[in-house]
Write an enzyme that holds these catalytic residues in place. Structure first.
Site, PDB file in Angstrom:
ATOM      1  N   HIS A  72       0.852  -1.199   0.000  1.00 53.20           N
ATOM      2  CA  HIS A  72       0.000   0.000   0.000  1.00 53.20           C
ATOM      3  C   HIS A  72       0.888   1.250   0.000  1.00 53.20           C
ATOM      4  O   HIS A  72       1.228   1.783   1.047  1.00 53.20           O
ATOM      5  CB  HIS A  72      -0.907  -0.023   1.237  1.00 53.20           C
ATOM      6  CG  HIS A  72      -2.004   0.985   1.203  1.00 53.20           C
ATOM      7  ND1 HIS A  72      -3.234   0.767   1.774  1.00 53.20           N
ATOM      8  CD2 HIS A  72      -2.081   2.227   0.665  1.00 53.20           C
ATOM      9  CE1 HIS A  72      -4.007   1.831   1.590  1.00 53.20           C
ATOM     10  NE2 HIS A  72      -3.322   2.736   0.922  1.00 53.20           N
ATOM     11  N   ASP A 165      -8.648   3.991  -4.011  1.00 53.58           N
ATOM     12  CA  ASP A 165      -7.919   4.541  -2.869  1.00 53.58           C
ATOM     13  C   ASP A 165      -8.388   5.938  -2.489  1.00 53.58           C
ATOM     14  O   ASP A 165      -8.543   6.803  -3.328  1.00 53.58           O
ATOM     15  CB  ASP A 165      -6.419   4.614  -3.166  1.00 53.58           C
ATOM     16  CG  ASP A 165      -5.653   5.018  -1.923  1.00 53.58           C
ATOM     17  OD1 ASP A 165      -5.780   6.180  -1.502  1.00 53.58           O
ATOM     18  OD2 ASP A 165      -4.969   4.158  -1.364  1.00 53.58           O
ATOM     19  N   ASP A 314       1.008   2.536   3.819  1.00 56.76           N
ATOM     20  CA  ASP A 314       0.219   3.619   3.211  1.00 56.76           C
ATOM     21  C   ASP A 314       1.116   4.845   3.020  1.00 56.76           C
ATOM     22  O   ASP A 314       0.710   5.972   3.333  1.00 56.76           O
ATOM     23  CB  ASP A 314      -1.026   3.968   4.034  1.00 56.76           C
ATOM     24  CG  ASP A 314      -1.968   4.910   3.277  1.00 56.76           C
ATOM     25  OD1 ASP A 314      -1.735   5.148   2.075  1.00 56.76           O
ATOM     26  OD2 ASP A 314      -2.931   5.407   3.887  1.00 56.76           O
TER      27      ASP A 314
HETATM   28  O1  DOR Z   1      -4.065   9.550   4.494  1.00 57.88           O
HETATM   29  C1  DOR Z   1      -4.269   9.085   3.391  1.00 57.88           C
HETATM   30  N1  DOR Z   1      -3.670   9.555   2.283  1.00 57.88           N
HETATM   31  N2  DOR Z   1      -5.148   8.104   3.297  1.00 57.88           N
HETATM   32  C2  DOR Z   1      -5.516   7.650   2.128  1.00 57.88           C
HETATM   33  O2  DOR Z   1      -6.259   6.739   2.096  1.00 57.88           O
HETATM   34  C3  DOR Z   1      -5.027   8.274   0.889  1.00 57.88           C
HETATM   35  C4  DOR Z   1      -3.733   8.864   1.062  1.00 57.88           C
HETATM   36  C5  DOR Z   1      -3.266   9.747  -0.063  1.00 57.88           C
HETATM   37  O3  DOR Z   1      -3.482   9.468  -1.224  1.00 57.88           O
HETATM   38  O4  DOR Z   1      -2.631  10.726   0.245  1.00 57.88           O
END
Ligand code: DOR
Length: 434
Positions: A72, A165, A314
């Site tokens: 991710h 996403d 992430d």
């Molecule tokens: O904090 C986040 N940033 N959560 C997400 O699901 C997307 C991501 C982003 O694309 O910056």
């Protein structure tokens, strides 16, 4: 998936005397690991260095594990290259011990078509330093309306899952159709169950949603329950992205026997609660938001109980101006391993074997990625870890273009000291060498 240069330049490597941990093959002992022509040749004691073009590396006292996989990450290319690129993201990943990443499709244009996937493959081939796969949007532009031609991606090895996403799929009927179509491609759907900045549960009726909504940012468990129940009769694999609430974990635990359900958690949801302030006294802005201490403990328990299959960063790079105007996201490629070793493995919340399981073996299995194993014949994607190395998180040393990291100044113990991709040493002792 990879840069052809990786296959052309590889050499033969003998890692001597490392403690090899490979959960898939029940390996947990001191051994040599021989890499020939980009593949694992053998895993045994006292391998003789009788091969041409062989570099012998003494890794006594270090751990040798299957290359780490972060399923991710946002590499932001194309469209947001001021935040990250495939090249800088690759370097950042290699620094953190990751041989393989899976990109999220919320680029500009988004990865929601065959043309966009082919463009991504080309860019990765030109600039990637590691193995790079991608997810494709569930719906066109991640707008939650028209589902993408998911069935067409069955034969694309670079495409490993589907995800809108940053946005939930609001309408139950759209999710049901998406699960049916994804099942045809034999790839998982990876829903984002958080309310997004763009789409709110208020935009659709309760009937369309398939549940009665809570207030904004509190619908994660509602989406989790709905999607698990939808998937049950369809048989599509659902992998939930970055879960943050106890209620979500409890429900997954209850429904686990249904099969085809996996999930992940991020280091920030595993370690920080909503009261945390970073070194500048600021609350880290991220989506899903940081939750309560009860939720943090439940995510940690889910990890040690095996309900949470994967740790994923992430990695969400943002420029300073975007962060100042409230963009959610935390970068994680260069800190995840150190945080996991220091804050979860050392205190005994999980074992090192569990960490490897959740950062290599399981993501390889869930996303059908060739990796997560050191069995002879496998591609030589390997991470060498020094569990004793002490270091301090310093955002200014990052290879990532971005600096949005709430762990600045944390003292960590344990770090990747070598990242080997397809038999090439890409990172050695904190330096990119490929
Ligand atoms: O904090 C986040 N940033 N959560 C997400 O699901 C997307 C991501 C982003 O694309 O910056």
């Amino acid at each position: 998936m990879g840069n052809p240069k990786l296959l052309l330049k590889m050499k033969n490597i003998l890692l001597k005397n490392g403690h090899v941990v490979d959960p898939l093959n029940n390996v947990d002992f001191v051994s040599d690991l021989l890499i020939i022509d980009g593949r694992i040749k053998s895993l045994s004691k006292n391998v003789k260095p009788e091969y041409e073009n062989l570099e012998v590396v003494d890794v006594s006292g270090k751990f040798v594990v299957p290359g780490l996989i972060d399923c991710h990450v946002h590499l932001r290319e194309p469209g947001y290259e001021e935040k990250e690129t495939i090249e800088t993201g690759s370097r950042s990943a290699a620094m953190g011990g990751f041989t393989t990443v899976v990109c999220e499709p919320n680029t500009n244009p988004p990865i929601d078509s065959v043309a966009a996937v082919e463009d991504h493959v080309r860019r990765v081939g030109e600039k990637g330093l590691i193995n790079i796969y991608t997810k494709v949007c569930i719906t066109k532009g991640s707008k939650g309306e028209v589902i993408t031609d998911m069935e067409k991606f069955g034969c694309y090895r670079s495409v490993v899952a589907f995800s809108d996403d940053g946005n939930p799929v609001l309408r139950k009927e759209v999710m049901v159709r998406a699960l049916h179509t994804a099942a045809m491609s034999n790839k998982p759907v990876s829903p984002h169950c958080e309310d997004s900045g763009f789409y709110s549960v208020k935009d659709v009726t309760e009937e369309e949603l398939g549940f009665s909504p809570s207030k904004k940012f509190w619908n994660e468990a509602n989406f989790v329950k709905r999607d698990i129940n939808c998937a049950g009769s369809i048989g599509c694999h659902v992998h939930f992205s970055h879960l943050s609430l106890k209620e979500s974990i409890d429900y997954i635990s209850e429904k686990r026997e249904q099969g085809n359900i996996t999930c992940e958690a991020t280091p920030h949801h595993l370690l920080l609660d909503g009261d945390y302030r970073d070194i500048n006294g600021e609350i880290p802005v991220v989506n899903p938001p940081l939750r309560s201490q009860v939720d943090v403990q439940s995510i940690q328990k889910g990890l040690s109980d095996g309900i949470i299959d994967v740790i994923a960063s992430d990695h969400a790079p943002h420029s300073l101006p975007d962060k100042k105007s409230g963009a959610p996201g935390i970068i994680g490629l260069e800190t995840t391993l150190g945080l996991v070793l220091t804050e979860l493995v050392r205190p005994g919340i999980i074992t090192l074997r569990d960490a490897v399981l959740k950062m290599s073996t399981n993501p390889a299995k869930i996303f059908k990625i060739s990796g997560g194993s050191l069995l002879p014949g496998m591609p030589a994607d390997v991470t060498v870890i020094d569990m004793e190395r002490e270091w301090v998180v310093d955002i200014n040393s990052f290879e990532s273009k971005s600096r949005n990291c709430p762990f600045q100044g944390w003292k960590l113990k344990g770090q990747a000291v070598m990242t080997i991709v397809s038999g090439n040493i890409v990172m050695r002792e904190g330096k990119i060498v490929f």
